[in-house]
Motif scaffolding. Sequence first.
Motif, PDB file in Angstrom:
ATOM      1  N   LYS A 154       0.830  -1.211   0.000  1.00  0.00           N
ATOM      2  CA  LYS A 154       0.000   0.000   0.000  1.00  0.00           C
ATOM      3  C   LYS A 154       0.867   1.265   0.000  1.00  0.00           C
ATOM      4  N   GLY A 155       1.900   1.269   0.812  1.00  0.00           N
ATOM      5  CA  GLY A 155       2.802   2.430   0.848  1.00  0.00           C
ATOM      6  C   GLY A 155       3.475   2.659  -0.499  1.00  0.00           C
ATOM      7  N   CYS A 156       3.830   1.581  -1.181  1.00  0.00           N
ATOM      8  CA  CYS A 156       4.522   1.700  -2.471  1.00  0.00           C
ATOM      9  C   CYS A 156       3.590   2.160  -3.595  1.00  0.00           C
ATOM     10  N   GLU A 157       2.286   2.025  -3.384  1.00  0.00           N
ATOM     11  CA  GLU A 157       1.362   2.591  -4.379  1.00  0.00           C
ATOM     12  C   GLU A 157       1.618   4.089  -4.517  1.00  0.00           C
ATOM     13  N   GLU A 158       2.104   4.716  -3.443  1.00  0.00           N
ATOM     14  CA  GLU A 158       2.272   6.178  -3.426  1.00  0.00           C
ATOM     15  C   GLU A 158       3.542   6.643  -4.127  1.00  0.00           C
ATOM     16  N   ILE A 159       4.339   5.713  -4.630  1.00  0.00           N
ATOM     17  CA  ILE A 159       5.524   6.115  -5.406  1.00  0.00           C
ATOM     18  C   ILE A 159       5.076   6.818  -6.683  1.00  0.00           C
ATOM     19  N   LEU A 160       4.008   6.317  -7.288  1.00  0.00           N
ATOM     20  CA  LEU A 160       3.475   6.943  -8.503  1.00  0.00           C
ATOM     21  C   LEU A 160       2.391   7.953  -8.146  1.00  0.00           C
ATOM     22  N   GLY A 161       2.122   8.879  -9.055  1.00  0.00           N
ATOM     23  CA  GLY A 161       1.095   9.891  -8.829  1.00  0.00           C
ATOM     24  C   GLY A 161       0.887  10.708 -10.087  1.00  0.00           C
ATOM     25  N   GLN A 162       0.313  11.889  -9.907  1.00  0.00           N
ATOM     26  CA  GLN A 162       0.084  12.797 -11.043  1.00  0.00           C
ATOM     27  C   GLN A 162       1.377  13.006 -11.845  1.00  0.00           C
ATOM     28  N   HIS A 163       2.465  13.128 -11.119  1.00  0.00           N
ATOM     29  CA  HIS A 163       3.741  13.487 -11.753  1.00  0.00           C
ATOM     30  C   HIS A 163       4.313  12.375 -12.631  1.00  0.00           C
ATOM     31  N   THR A 164       3.768  11.164 -12.543  1.00  0.00           N
ATOM     32  CA  THR A 164       4.366  10.061 -13.303  1.00  0.00           C
ATOM     33  C   THR A 164       3.444   9.543 -14.416  1.00  0.00           C
ATOM     34  N   SER A 186      -0.898   0.935  -8.736  1.00  0.00           N
ATOM     35  CA  SER A 186      -1.279   2.346  -8.892  1.00  0.00           C
ATOM     36  C   SER A 186      -0.968   2.934 -10.270  1.00  0.00           C
ATOM     37  N   CYS A 187      -0.360   2.155 -11.154  1.00  0.00           N
ATOM     38  CA  CYS A 187      -0.067   2.707 -12.486  1.00  0.00           C
ATOM     39  C   CYS A 187      -1.345   2.757 -13.311  1.00  0.00           C
ATOM     40  N   ASN A 188      -1.297   3.480 -14.442  1.00  0.00           N
ATOM     41  CA  ASN A 188      -2.488   3.533 -15.292  1.00  0.00           C
ATOM     42  C   ASN A 188      -2.391   2.488 -16.410  1.00  0.00           C
ATOM     43  N   ASP A 189      -3.502   2.312 -17.115  1.00  0.00           N
ATOM     44  CA  ASP A 189      -3.596   1.215 -18.097  1.00  0.00           C
ATOM     45  C   ASP A 189      -2.649   1.373 -19.279  1.00  0.00           C
ATOM     46  N   LYS A 190      -2.172   2.596 -19.495  1.00  0.00           N
ATOM     47  CA  LYS A 190      -1.288   2.818 -20.653  1.00  0.00           C
ATOM     48  C   LYS A 190       0.176   2.549 -20.299  1.00  0.00           C
ATOM     49  N   GLN A 191       0.443   2.257 -19.043  1.00  0.00           N
ATOM     50  CA  GLN A 191       1.833   2.082 -18.620  1.00  0.00           C
ATOM     51  C   GLN A 191       2.202   0.601 -18.496  1.00  0.00           C
ATOM     52  N   THR A 192       3.426   0.290 -18.915  1.00  0.00           N
ATOM     53  CA  THR A 192       3.962  -1.059 -18.712  1.00  0.00           C
ATOM     54  C   THR A 192       5.071  -0.970 -17.664  1.00  0.00           C
ATOM     55  N   ILE A 193       5.009  -1.854 -16.685  1.00  0.00           N
ATOM     56  CA  ILE A 193       6.005  -1.858 -15.612  1.00  0.00           C
ATOM     57  C   ILE A 193       7.021  -2.963 -15.898  1.00  0.00           C
ATOM     58  N   LEU A 194       8.302  -2.614 -15.854  1.00  0.00           N
ATOM     59  CA  LEU A 194       9.360  -3.600 -16.090  1.00  0.00           C
ATOM     60  C   LEU A 194      10.122  -3.835 -14.788  1.00  0.00           C
ATOM     61  N   GLY A 195      10.152  -5.075 -14.341  1.00  0.00           N
ATOM     62  CA  GLY A 195      10.861  -5.420 -13.108  1.00  0.00           C
ATOM     63  C   GLY A 195      12.237  -5.993 -13.417  1.00  0.00           C
ATOM     64  N   LYS A 215      -3.433  -7.425 -11.612  1.00  0.00           N
ATOM     65  CA  LYS A 215      -3.127  -6.740 -12.875  1.00  0.00           C
ATOM     66  C   LYS A 215      -1.950  -7.430 -13.575  1.00  0.00           C
ATOM     67  N   SER A 216      -1.897  -7.277 -14.888  1.00  0.00           N
ATOM     68  CA  SER A 216      -0.851  -8.031 -15.607  1.00  0.00           C
ATOM     69  C   SER A 216      -0.032  -7.170 -16.563  1.00  0.00           C
ATOM     70  N   ASN A 217      -0.106  -5.844 -16.414  1.00  0.00           N
ATOM     71  CA  ASN A 217       0.683  -5.003 -17.334  1.00  0.00           C
ATOM     72  C   ASN A 217       2.123  -4.820 -16.838  1.00  0.00           C
ATOM     73  N   PHE A 218       2.778  -5.958 -16.621  1.00  0.00           N
ATOM     74  CA  PHE A 218       4.192  -5.910 -16.225  1.00  0.00           C
ATOM     75  C   PHE A 218       4.965  -7.023 -16.911  1.00  0.00           C
ATOM     76  N   ASP A 219       6.271  -6.872 -16.925  1.00  0.00           N
ATOM     77  CA  ASP A 219       7.130  -7.940 -17.425  1.00  0.00           C
ATOM     78  C   ASP A 219       8.415  -7.953 -16.589  1.00  0.00           C
ATOM     79  N   LEU A 220       9.054  -9.108 -16.520  1.00  0.00           N
ATOM     80  CA  LEU A 220      10.309  -9.190 -15.774  1.00  0.00           C
ATOM     81  C   LEU A 220      11.475  -9.322 -16.748  1.00  0.00           C
ATOM     82  N   ILE A 221      12.552  -8.598 -16.461  1.00  0.00           N
ATOM     83  CA  ILE A 221      13.788  -8.667 -17.241  1.00  0.00           C
ATOM     84  C   ILE A 221      14.792  -9.407 -16.362  1.00  0.00           C
ATOM     85  N   LEU A 222      15.094 -10.651 -16.743  1.00  0.00           N
ATOM     86  CA  LEU A 222      15.783 -11.547 -15.802  1.00  0.00           C
ATOM     87  C   LEU A 222      17.306 -11.595 -15.965  1.00  0.00           C
TER      88      LEU A 222
END
Length: 305
Positions: A154-164, A186-195, A215-222
């Motif tokens: 929950k705390g990490c949801e706050e890393i993103l916001g209007q500014h991102t 907390s990201c929006n649908d147009k964003q892809t998260i890369l771990g 949610k599934s809009n992420f991918d891992l770079i191993l």
Amino acid sequence: MNEFSQFNEQSEIQFITKLNEVEIYLLREDQIHPNISGNKFRKLKYNLEAFKNGNYSAMLTFGGAYSNHIAAVAAAGKEFSIPTIGIIRGEELESKYQENPTLQLASQNGMKLEFISRSEYRNKSNPEFLEILKEKFGNVYILPEGGTNEFAVKGCEEILGQHTKEYNFIACPMGTAGTISGIIRSCNDKQTILGFPALKNADFLREEIQQWTSKSNFDLILDYHFGGYAKITPQFIDFLNEFTQKYNVNLDPIYSGKMMFGLLNLVKQNFFPAKSKVLAIHTGGLQGIKGINQQLIQENKAIIR
Ligand SMILES: *Cc1c(COP(=O)(O)O)cnc(C)c1O
């Protein structure tokens, strides 16, 4: 939350470079608090609140000798007048922890350190073992190793916001996957998260993420672990020092440094479509550099500047 809101809730974004028609930016979560570093502050925020709302005697957690999480819990304990207990992996450290910069500072910040053997440490999330710890230390608030729980995500949801909002891709280093899970939530649908996992054979982290979000809009770079968790090569040290020289930012060698190395490689390989804007999360962890440099000096190798 007045007590904890004195800190920058939104970190600054620094432009890093434009390469192959792709713009790279850095979210400076490392600057969020002088002593409670980056994502570890995000992960602690709601846990600290839960602690204050409960009737606990101390906050107890687990970690290795160079743990950013141990460092952050100890610093938070000092800052908010909360007694802290660190269960540290490795009995052999008991007699020489003063030589370890992380443990020395944790102790100075008031953390009571309890050293246990590596085999005992493996019980760290076993309910019976936790009961034994409660019998020994009283009504303690227990945080798991690395600090990931629902409050942390929950705390990490706050890393993103209007500014991102305007960034197409968000890159995040990974240990337990708590931080990235909050970001995915907390990201929006147009964003892809890369771990970018800091460890080898980290495919299992996909399931960890799925524990916290559907949610599934992420991918891992191993491929950018450099041999495993906390492993470093001379080539990687050179990269870190060149990056600091060029952009005036220190990266930590365990997490953000490996992510940035991987990210720049992906850009060179045209992984991203032209005109993409990529936001990399600098999760902090700079306290760990001292300990790594200590080892590098002993091995007669170049250090992190
Ligand atoms: C702990 C840590 C991470 C990993 O966070 P997880 O939530 O465990 O994935 C990343 N970067 C830094 C600097 C850390 O200290």
